[in-house]
Design an enzyme around this catalytic site. Structure first.
Site, PDB file in Angstrom:
ATOM      1  N   GLU A 283      44.739  38.024  45.758  1.00 14.82           N
ATOM      2  CA  GLU A 283      43.379  38.236  46.252  1.00 14.82           C
ATOM      3  C   GLU A 283      43.216  37.719  47.686  1.00 14.82           C
ATOM      4  OE1 GLU A 283      40.926  36.545  43.084  1.00 14.82           O
ATOM      5  OE2 GLU A 283      41.053  38.441  41.986  1.00 14.82           O
ATOM      6  N   ASP A 362      41.787  39.182  33.363  1.00 16.47           N
ATOM      7  CA  ASP A 362      41.051  38.110  34.028  1.00 16.47           C
ATOM      8  C   ASP A 362      39.949  37.543  33.140  1.00 16.47           C
ATOM      9  OD1 ASP A 362      40.242  36.378  35.958  1.00 16.47           O
ATOM     10  OD2 ASP A 362      39.183  37.855  37.171  1.00 16.47           O
ATOM     11  N   GLU A 390      32.408  32.787  33.667  1.00 22.17           N
ATOM     12  CA  GLU A 390      32.336  33.873  34.651  1.00 22.17           C
ATOM     13  C   GLU A 390      32.047  35.223  33.989  1.00 22.17           C
ATOM     14  OE1 GLU A 390      35.875  34.338  37.032  1.00 22.17           O
ATOM     15  OE2 GLU A 390      35.118  36.157  37.986  1.00 22.17           O
TER      16      GLU A 390
HETATM   17  C1  GCV Z   1      39.129  31.673  42.360  1.00 19.17           C
HETATM   18  C2  GCV Z   1      38.858  36.058  39.477  1.00 19.17           C
HETATM   19  C3  GCV Z   1      37.586  35.489  40.027  1.00 19.17           C
HETATM   20  C4  GCV Z   1      37.817  34.821  41.366  1.00 19.17           C
HETATM   21  C5  GCV Z   1      38.892  33.744  41.195  1.00 19.17           C
HETATM   22  C6  GCV Z   1      40.149  34.437  40.676  1.00 19.17           C
HETATM   23  C7  GCV Z   1      41.282  33.470  40.427  1.00 19.17           C
HETATM   24  O1  GCV Z   1      39.270  37.152  40.236  1.00 19.17           O
HETATM   25  O2  GCV Z   1      36.623  36.488  40.098  1.00 19.17           O
HETATM   26  O3  GCV Z   1      36.607  34.270  41.808  1.00 19.17           O
HETATM   27  O4  GCV Z   1      39.157  33.076  42.398  1.00 19.17           O
HETATM   28  O5  GCV Z   1      39.862  35.085  39.466  1.00 19.17           O
HETATM   29  O6  GCV Z   1      41.484  33.112  39.271  1.00 19.17           O
HETATM   30  O7  GCV Z   1      41.962  33.087  41.357  1.00 19.17           O
END
Ligand code: GCV
Length: 683
Positions: A283, A362, A390
């Site tokens: 990411e 995720d 989340e």
């Molecule tokens: C910390 C998901 C979340 C991100 C998070 C990522 C990760 O994509 O939406 O906010 O980033 O996981 O675990 O690194």
């Protein structure tokens, strides 16, 4: 040291009353080591309890009046650093430990036992000695807290409980008492490691490693008193960001020397520093791919820098293409971690721990267990769970996650039954993490007076720590434990009612949440970006690789070897075959593995479309029933602020569950044209 108890804060599972049984008795602490901060903590805890409840504590020897003996052995007795035993004879309850941490965990064990710690067999009053050791070496919480407020993600990424307890607008918090209180709560659950900054490491956060080490040392000292080692999330590009060599190539000698020198300085400041956590090539975070190096090269470089001090690197396996073209059906995000990491098995150094999210996508409410966990027998693994909600309702919804984690931890790769975890670790997820690895979870805590936004979300934090210590524990029993500690019988009008209502609301709340959100394991029907509330097609044409492929005929992702992305083939047998087969695939994962027509008959006997309607009506009704349950506690003597906070959030949960129900049902009705067999209203 003194025991921090802040009056403006909800005490969570350590209200003063939880120490009544210990604090009203005569305790002797017998420890030859007098210079351990953990023994000081044990002493301070008992002394504070005695001050409140009239007992006494000494550091001398047992006499005729002693009720409780907390004893550190002079020779190791096989209990390990953190283990302890508890027994009772001749009217004295004795906790024995080989190491100071064991004594602290033994003390918190007594807190859980309450008054029953001081009773034994009805005739002899004795109690057989039982030994307790943690199953997993490292039981870690990751905080995704930013030091600077991030313009997109705020002070805490995916945080739903206010600001950070560690950082405030670029600076270390000045409320260090709160950190002490937090460390104490965590130690009481068995947590022994923590990170205090986001895995997405910004420029300011990167400096924790160098010129902001003082902040790190301040926090570490607080957590040390409760046996919790501080780890840092670090940027792979740290050398470049922090004035080192102009490259981060893990095989470049100047980069390796930079990490070695930087790590040495960290250990000068924090001698018991735990190590690094790294999100690389994920990411947008930098990583070894930029230099044509493997993730083993990257992780091993950091492992080598940490090795002289006994530190470890937790290297995350959350690596996938986040710039996918939705038209490209050959790329499957679920495959990515296995494709990247399984071929590297055996290449990671001993103190490099690969940290794998429990599912291949995720943290969805339902995913299969990640096949990576079963594919790397020669690598130490950490399994990552998410306490922060989340994708499970942002701590606005009641969603007790203990049962989900318990299912994950008990999943057996050898397929010898996938029923409830019985404690025979074998090839279970927990068993794999036990081999020198870790259990890790993203924390749900912020500077909210109830810690987690939703007071009942505290149960998730509690259950994670307890499951990390004892993965085979029954999550409903852990919930019961949490209820007993958080709502002590002496402090509420009708303890049985409180207990009954909380179980009725929480035991099945994860499945309720699953029912009213994305069906049959398909996942990701959430609003993009903030991940709250329904948006069935919100992610369907994005770059994130999170698709459901619903059309007028059917829904789901074909991940079979025969005709799909081949993801099912990443599992060992029997799971590769179970997931490959539409007939054998468990219903709750059907749409994760298969694209099926709406009329497909599930193992349950219902069609897919009717299942969608039925579960969404049922889930929204169950949310409404939760609210009714809570209303039964209106006059139960609960803290009025807590009662009101939960009541408000239940209103939102009921509203949101209806929104989910209506959007999902309407969407699939419009796509399929199939009416509900029971003629209920679909818009
Ligand atoms: C910390 C998901 C979340 C991100 C998070 C990522 C990760 O994509 O939406 O906010 O980033 O996981 O675990 O690194």
């Amino acid at each position: 040291m003194t025991v921090a108890m802040q009056t403006n804060l909800h005490p969570a599972w350590l209200p003063a009353d939880a120490f009544r049984a210990i604090g009203s008795r005569r305790t002797v602490i017998s420890a030859t080591t007098s210079d351990s901060p953990l023994i000081d903590t044990v002493y301070a805890e008992v002394r504070a309890a005695c001050y409140r409840f009239g007992g006494t504590v000494t550091r001398s020897s047992v006499d005729d009046d002693t009720d409780l003996m907390l004893r550190l052995t002079s020779e190791p007795g096989g209990l390990g650093d953190e283990g302890y035993s508890v027994g009772r004879a001749d009217g004295i309850t004795t906790v024995t430990a080989d190491g100071p941490a064991g004594l602290l965990y033994g003390l918190f064990h007594l807190v859980r036992l309450g008054g029953s710690a001081f009773t034994g067999d009805p005739v002899t009053d004795d109690r057989a000695t039982r030994t307790h050791r943690p199953a997993v070496r490292r039981r870690m919480l990751n905080h995704w807290d930013n030091v600077d407020v991030n313009p997109l993600m705020g002070q805490i990424e995916r945080g739903y409980a206010g600001g950070s307890i560690f950082w405030r607008a670029g600076a270390l918090t000045d409320d260090l008492d709160r950190l002490r209180t937090y460390a104490r709560l965590l130690a009481a659950t068995g947590i022994n490691a923590i990170t205090v900054n986001n895995v997405n490491v910004g420029r300011t956060e990167a400096r924790l490693l160098t010129d902001r080490l003082d902040d790190v040392a301040t926090i570490a000292a607080i957590f040390r008193a409760y046996g919790i080692a501080l780890h840092l999330s670090v940027s792979f590009a740290s050398p470049m960001v922090l004035g080192g060599p102009p490259t981060a190539d893990p095989l470049d000698e100047s980069v390796r020397a930079w990490w070695a020198a930087t790590t040495a300085r960290v250990y000068d400041a924090v001698p018991d520093f735990g190590g690094y956590v790294v999100k690389a090539d994920s990411e947008g975070q930098p990583g070894p791919f930029a230099y044509g190096r493997s993730h083993a090269d990257g992780a091993n470089m950091l492992a080598d820098a940490l090795a002289p001090y006994g530190g470890v690197v937790h290297w995350r396996a959350f690596v996938y293409n986040h710039r996918q073209d939705w038209r490209d059906r050959s790329t499957d995000r679920a495959r990515a971690a296995y494709d990247h990491f399984a071929p590297l098995d055996g290449q990671f150094h001993d103190n490099a721990i690969l940290q794998v999210k429990y599912g291949p996508m995720d943290f969805q409410a339902r995913e299969p267990v990640s096949p990576v966990i079963g594919a790397m027998p020669a690598t130490r693994l950490a399994v990552e769970l998410q306490v922060t909600q989340e994708y499970t309702g942002h701590q606005l919804h009641v969603c007790y996650l203990g049962p989900l984690w318990s299912e994950v931890l008990g999943f057996r790769f050898d397929g010898d039954g996938d029923g409830p975890f019985t404690g025979d670790a074998g090839s279970t997820v927990a068993g794999i993490a036990e081999h020198g690895g870790s259990l890790v979870a993203v924390s749900n805590v912020g500077d909210d007076p109830f810690w987690c936004g939703h007071p009942l979300a505290q149960a998730n934090l509690y259950a994670f720590g307890r499951l990390a210590w004892e993965p085979a524990a029954d999550p409903v029993v852990l919930l019961d434990e949490w209820i007993s500690l958080t709502f002590p019988a002496d402090t509420v009008d009708d303890p049985a009612l409180v207990r009954g209502v909380l179980h009725a609301m929480m035991d099945g709340s994860w499945r309720t949440y699953e029912r009213y959100t994305a069906p049959l394991g398909v996942g990701f029907m959430v609003r993009p970006a903030d991940h709250y509330g329904p948006s069935v097609d919100g992610y369907e044409y994005t770059q994130w690789g999170t698709y459901h492929f619903a059309d007028r005929d059917g829904v789901g992702v074909d991940r079979t070897r025969a005709a799909g992305t081949g993801f099912a083939g990443q599992y060992p047998k029997p799971w590769a075959d179970v997931y490959e087969s539409i007939a054998d695939c468990p219903d709750e994962l059907l749409l994760f593995f298969h694209h099926v027509p709406y009329g497909h008959v599930l193992r349950s006997g219902s069609t897919v479309i009717q299942h969608i309607y039925d579960t969404h009506f049922a889930g929204a009704d169950e949310a409404a029933t939760m609210r009714e349950h809570w209303q039964r506690l209106a006059d139960a003597g609960l803290d009025p602020a807590l009662y009101a906070r939960v009541a408000d959030r239940l209103d939102e949960q009921v509203r949101s569950a209806r929104e989910w129900r209506d959007q999902i049902n309407t969407y699939f009705f419009r796509k399929s044209g199939v009416p509900d067999a029971h003629g209920r209203r679909i818009h």
